[in-house]
Design a protein around this motif. Structure first.
Motif, PDB file in Angstrom:
ATOM      1  N   VAL A 136      41.451   1.296  73.023  1.00  0.00           N
ATOM      2  CA  VAL A 136      42.874   1.163  73.316  1.00  0.00           C
ATOM      3  C   VAL A 136      43.225   1.888  74.690  1.00  0.00           C
ATOM      4  O   VAL A 136      43.175   3.183  74.852  1.00  0.00           O
ATOM      5  N   LEU A 185      39.169   3.536  68.931  1.00  0.00           N
ATOM      6  CA  LEU A 185      39.271   3.733  67.442  1.00  0.00           C
ATOM      7  C   LEU A 185      38.114   2.783  67.013  1.00  0.00           C
ATOM      8  O   LEU A 185      38.217   1.651  66.801  1.00  0.00           O
ATOM      9  N   ARG A 221      48.457  15.418  66.130  1.00  0.00           N
ATOM     10  CA  ARG A 221      48.885  14.007  65.848  1.00  0.00           C
ATOM     11  C   ARG A 221      49.410  13.982  64.375  1.00  0.00           C
ATOM     12  O   ARG A 221      49.254  14.707  63.429  1.00  0.00           O
ATOM     13  N   PRO A 239      59.238   1.846  77.453  1.00  0.00           N
ATOM     14  CA  PRO A 239      59.379   1.339  76.020  1.00  0.00           C
ATOM     15  C   PRO A 239      58.157   2.045  75.327  1.00  0.00           C
ATOM     16  O   PRO A 239      57.274   2.933  75.954  1.00  0.00           O
ATOM     17  N   SER A 240      58.318   2.242  73.913  1.00  0.00           N
ATOM     18  CA  SER A 240      57.416   2.819  73.137  1.00  0.00           C
ATOM     19  C   SER A 240      56.349   1.990  73.324  1.00  0.00           C
ATOM     20  O   SER A 240      56.077   1.028  73.383  1.00  0.00           O
ATOM     21  N   GLY A 241      54.979   3.100  73.282  1.00  0.00           N
ATOM     22  CA  GLY A 241      53.771   2.578  73.526  1.00  0.00           C
ATOM     23  C   GLY A 241      53.304   2.633  74.935  1.00  0.00           C
ATOM     24  O   GLY A 241      52.311   1.940  75.191  1.00  0.00           O
ATOM     25  N   SER A 242      54.260   2.604  75.824  1.00  0.00           N
ATOM     26  CA  SER A 242      53.795   2.786  77.351  1.00  0.00           C
ATOM     27  C   SER A 242      52.946   3.707  77.702  1.00  0.00           C
ATOM     28  O   SER A 242      52.386   3.597  78.777  1.00  0.00           O
ATOM     29  N   GLY A 243      52.860   4.585  77.009  1.00  0.00           N
ATOM     30  CA  GLY A 243      51.713   5.703  77.508  1.00  0.00           C
ATOM     31  C   GLY A 243      52.631   7.102  77.915  1.00  0.00           C
ATOM     32  O   GLY A 243      51.877   8.033  78.561  1.00  0.00           O
ATOM     33  N   LYS A 244      53.868   7.246  77.669  1.00  0.00           N
ATOM     34  CA  LYS A 244      54.430   8.261  78.255  1.00  0.00           C
ATOM     35  C   LYS A 244      53.997   9.681  77.575  1.00  0.00           C
ATOM     36  O   LYS A 244      53.598  10.455  78.244  1.00  0.00           O
ATOM     37  N   SER A 245      53.832   9.576  76.265  1.00  0.00           N
ATOM     38  CA  SER A 245      53.233  10.878  75.644  1.00  0.00           C
ATOM     39  C   SER A 245      51.650  11.175  76.037  1.00  0.00           C
ATOM     40  O   SER A 245      51.208  12.277  76.162  1.00  0.00           O
ATOM     41  N   THR A 246      51.025  10.063  76.132  1.00  0.00           N
ATOM     42  CA  THR A 246      49.850  10.279  76.662  1.00  0.00           C
ATOM     43  C   THR A 246      49.678  10.985  77.878  1.00  0.00           C
ATOM     44  O   THR A 246      48.940  12.010  78.135  1.00  0.00           O
ATOM     45  N   TYR A 287      41.773   5.371  74.527  1.00  0.00           N
ATOM     46  CA  TYR A 287      41.505   5.924  72.999  1.00  0.00           C
ATOM     47  C   TYR A 287      40.661   5.160  72.520  1.00  0.00           C
ATOM     48  O   TYR A 287      40.362   4.095  72.837  1.00  0.00           O
ATOM     49  N   ALA A 314      45.668   3.452  77.165  1.00  0.00           N
ATOM     50  CA  ALA A 314      46.824   3.969  77.136  1.00  0.00           C
ATOM     51  C   ALA A 314      47.349   4.090  78.542  1.00  0.00           C
ATOM     52  O   ALA A 314      48.573   3.725  78.967  1.00  0.00           O
TER      53      ALA A 314
END
Ligand SMILES: Nc1ncnc2c1ncn2[C@@H]1O[C@H](COP(=O)(O)OP(=O)(O)O)[C@@H](O)[C@H]1O
Ligand SMILES: [Mg+2]
Lengths: 386, 254
Positions: free
Chosen positions: B23, B18, A386, B44-51, B16, B25
């Protein structure tokens, strides 16, 4: 094969952070170097004392007067020979020193006023000429028996026997030369001259006090019993326990060994503390390194590095830092020991202390690497990336 | 090998934490990708693609649901086994390349093979082969710092390729590249896919997505659409490169 590669990677990360790695090593370097240098000083002192004591001859008891009123007379010494059981020889010793001149050569040398018995007591052998004799002592003759190193340094190849020399500007004749006891030493027991104690008394005028007696017992057991008896005798004579300092050579050797043990323990403690501090330094650097290289750890894990492989890399890195520090420390410590010998007291490098210091440095390095390495290995790949 | 799906995700969730805040995801994702498919993931950004990609790449574990890779349930595997799967089956391409700066291009490509324990010569041969294939023959001993973004990403692809994975997962692989460098990467992807490698890539550029044969759309941790690209609308990177103006090699593009 993975090990070699880990070595290479670890080495590269050390080189990439030269200053930091060096600072981490510094604790180990100082620790190892100081242990080696200090032990070499202690070892040197111990060896020279031990050599001196050994050259005194076995089963020898030294009696020193402790106080102006404590005077040893030739009669007393003769008396001791019969009164104390197990005594073979007893002789007065007068220590003096001075300038010895032969032709245009001269050296400064210690001298001892003794009797003909010194040859037996000190276990010397004659290399040439004759021993001091009873007649020499009785008649206060100006004769000398010289040590092997004196012969070598002053007479330079000429046979000293029969030569006329000047000792503190007084004319003497050399009658005998001793065989060397420690041929490798320039100074020490072989660089002494011996003259009749009566002659020494005359040379010294008013200050001709006999303050030392050398006694030789028949055996080790007799020596320790004789020492006890001597202490009793002097206690009766002077009504105080410390009037005469009675010490057998075996006692002295024991004392030196005891001193040596104390010193080794003390040095060990110093070593432990300084290496511990060095280890904390390494741990600090490794922790920083893990934090700083979180991303690197993440990348390695992403392409399939096992936790154990990450652990190994960081451990090897810590071991290399401490190992390199240890090697530099050995070099610095040996150099320091050499310089000390050059300009100060004698030193003797001890391979034992080198091994122990180096081994301990490696151990401390690896131990202080474990925690940071385990921390690095336990990271989740995504957390690390990260 | 014989599994009907290469990647199979069933009702996967990821939450996630915190501190005390949770959160979410991924809120229940179900999808299946066949061997040899080329899929784009948009959203869109933050939609969970990377997760999602991290879970598919075994870089992270899902909070709930099931994930089967090549027929094997991943959820029950140990850290050790997951590392081995990452090493052998998956090539992961990151937006920021993620090369080790202290190693040369060649050594970076060798890295997964090192961890696999291949002998040095075999490692070297495979790494060189992969780099040559990606047009980096003259850059073997360069440090990543001496390479342009496009070249760095090609080194990263070579690193994935040298391990001969069954799946390549790419999270915004062209996000940091100009259009020509990006197009070159996509050309390589299409070639690899044509050779049978399953390929999933995240992008938010519709034109990039149209290089694949199927587009998944995520929103707020859920899949909201899953559609095939019509063959006549699919872009061939090679054909496009032929008409794009040539860029100078070795210039640092951003
Ligand atoms: N490690 C994390 N800790 C907490 N929240 C995270 C973490 N990673 C991602 N998120 C949150 O999860 C959601 C999805 O993130 P991500 O998968 O990175 O989205 P995308 O790649 O589509 O932009 C976002 O709300 C993001 O803030
Ligand atoms: Mg993302």
């Amino acid at each position: 094969m993975t090990f070699l590669l880990s070595m290479k990677l670890a080495w590269r990360s050390i080189v990439a952070n030269k200053v930091r790695s060096f600072l981490a090593m510094l604790g180990v370097i100082i620790g190892v170097a100081s242990v080696i240098a200090l032990v070499s000083v202690g070892q040197g002192a111990r060896l020279s004392i031990q050599r001196h004591l050994e050259s005194l001859g076995s089963n020898v008891i030294e009696v020193h007067s402790q106080g102006w009123e404590v005077r040893f007379t030739p009669e007393l010494i003769e008396d001791l020979k019969t009164r104390v059981a197990g005594v073979k020889y007893a002789m007065p010793v007068i220590g003096l020193g001075g300038n010895l001149k032969w032709r245009n050569n001269f050296i400064d040398t210690p001298a001892q006023g003794v009797t003909q018995d010194f040859l037996e007591i000190r276990e010397f052998k004659l290399a040439g000429g004759r021993n001091l004799s009873e007649v020499d002592v009785r008649q206060r003759r100006r004769v000398l028996v010289v040590g092997a190193a004196v012969a070598k340094q002053l007479f330079r190849g000429v046979n000293p026997v029969g030569q006329e020399v000047y000792f503190n500007n007084q004319r003497f004749t050399v009658v005998g030369v001793l065989a060397a006891k420690m041929p490798d030493q320039e100074y020490g027991i072989d660089r002494t001259i011996y003259l009749p104690y009566t002659t020494a008394q005359r040379l010294m005028g008013g200050a001709s006090r006999i303050d030392t007696i050398n006694i030789k017992a028949a055996g080790a057991k007799e020596a320790s019993q004789a020492a006890l008896q001597l202490r009793r005798i002097f206690f009766k004579m002077y009504r105080r326990p410390d009037a005469a300092y009675v010490m057998s050579r075996d006692d002295m050797l024991k004392q030196v060994a005891e001193m040596n043990r104390t010193m080794t323990l003390m040095l060990g403690a110093i070593a432990g503390i300084s290496l511990l501090v060095g280890g904390i330094g390494i741990m600090n650097i490794m922790l920083v390194s893990v934090t700083e290289r979180t991303r690197e750890i993440g990348i390695r894990k992403a392409v399939g590095a096992q936790n154990s492989q990450i652990l190994g890399q960081f451990l090897i890195e810590a071991a290399i830092i401490s190992g390199a520090g240890g090697i530099i420390g050995i070099l610095v410590g040996s150099g320091a020991s050499f310089l000390i010998r050059r300009f100060g007291p004698p030193t003797a490098l001890s391979s034992f202390s080198i091994f122990v210091a180096f081994g301990f440095a490696l151990l401390v390095g690896a131990a202080s690497g474990v925690w940071p390495a385990a921390k690095a290995a336990a990271l989740q790949p995504t957390d690390a990336l990260r | 090998m014989s599994a009907a799906f290469m990647l199979e995700v069933e009702n996967v969730t990821k939450v996630y934490r915190l501190g005390r805040i949770k959160v979410p995801a991924l809120r229940g994702v179900t999808l299946a990708i066949r061997p040899g498919e080329m899929v784009a993931v948009m959203g869109p950004s933050g939609s969970g693609k990377s997760t999602l990609m991290n879970i598919l790449g075994c870089l992270d574990r899902p909070t709930g649901g099931a994930y089967r890779l090549d027929g094997e349930e991943v959820g029950k595997k140990s850290d050790r086994e997951l590392a081995s799967i990452r090493n052998r089956k998956i090539g992961f391409i990151f937006q920021s390349y993620n090369l080790l700066p202290q190693l040369t291009a060649l050594e970076n490509v060798e890295l997964p093979l090192i961890y696999r324990g291949l002998p040095a010569r075999e490692r070297r041969r495979r790494a060189e082969e992969a780099l040559v294939r990606l047009g980096l023959k003259d850059r073997l001993r360069h440090s990543p710092r001496e390479l342009s973004g496009g070249q760095q990403q090609r080194v990263a692809i070579a690193r994935a390729l040298a391990a001969r994975p069954e799946v390549i997962l790419a999270d915004e692989p062209t996000g940091n590249l100009d259009s020509r460098a990006g197009e070159e990467i996509l050309a390589v992807f299409q070639e690899l896919n044509a050779e049978g490698i399953t390929l999933v890539m995240v992008t938010h550029d519709p034109n990039v997505a149209r290089h694949s044969e199927r587009i998944l759309r995520l929103a707020d941790g859920r899949i909201v659409s899953d559609e095939r690209v019509r063959p006549q609308e699919r872009i061939s990177a090679r054909e496009l490169l032929a008409v794009l103006p040539a860029a100078e090699e070795g210039v640092n593009e951003k």
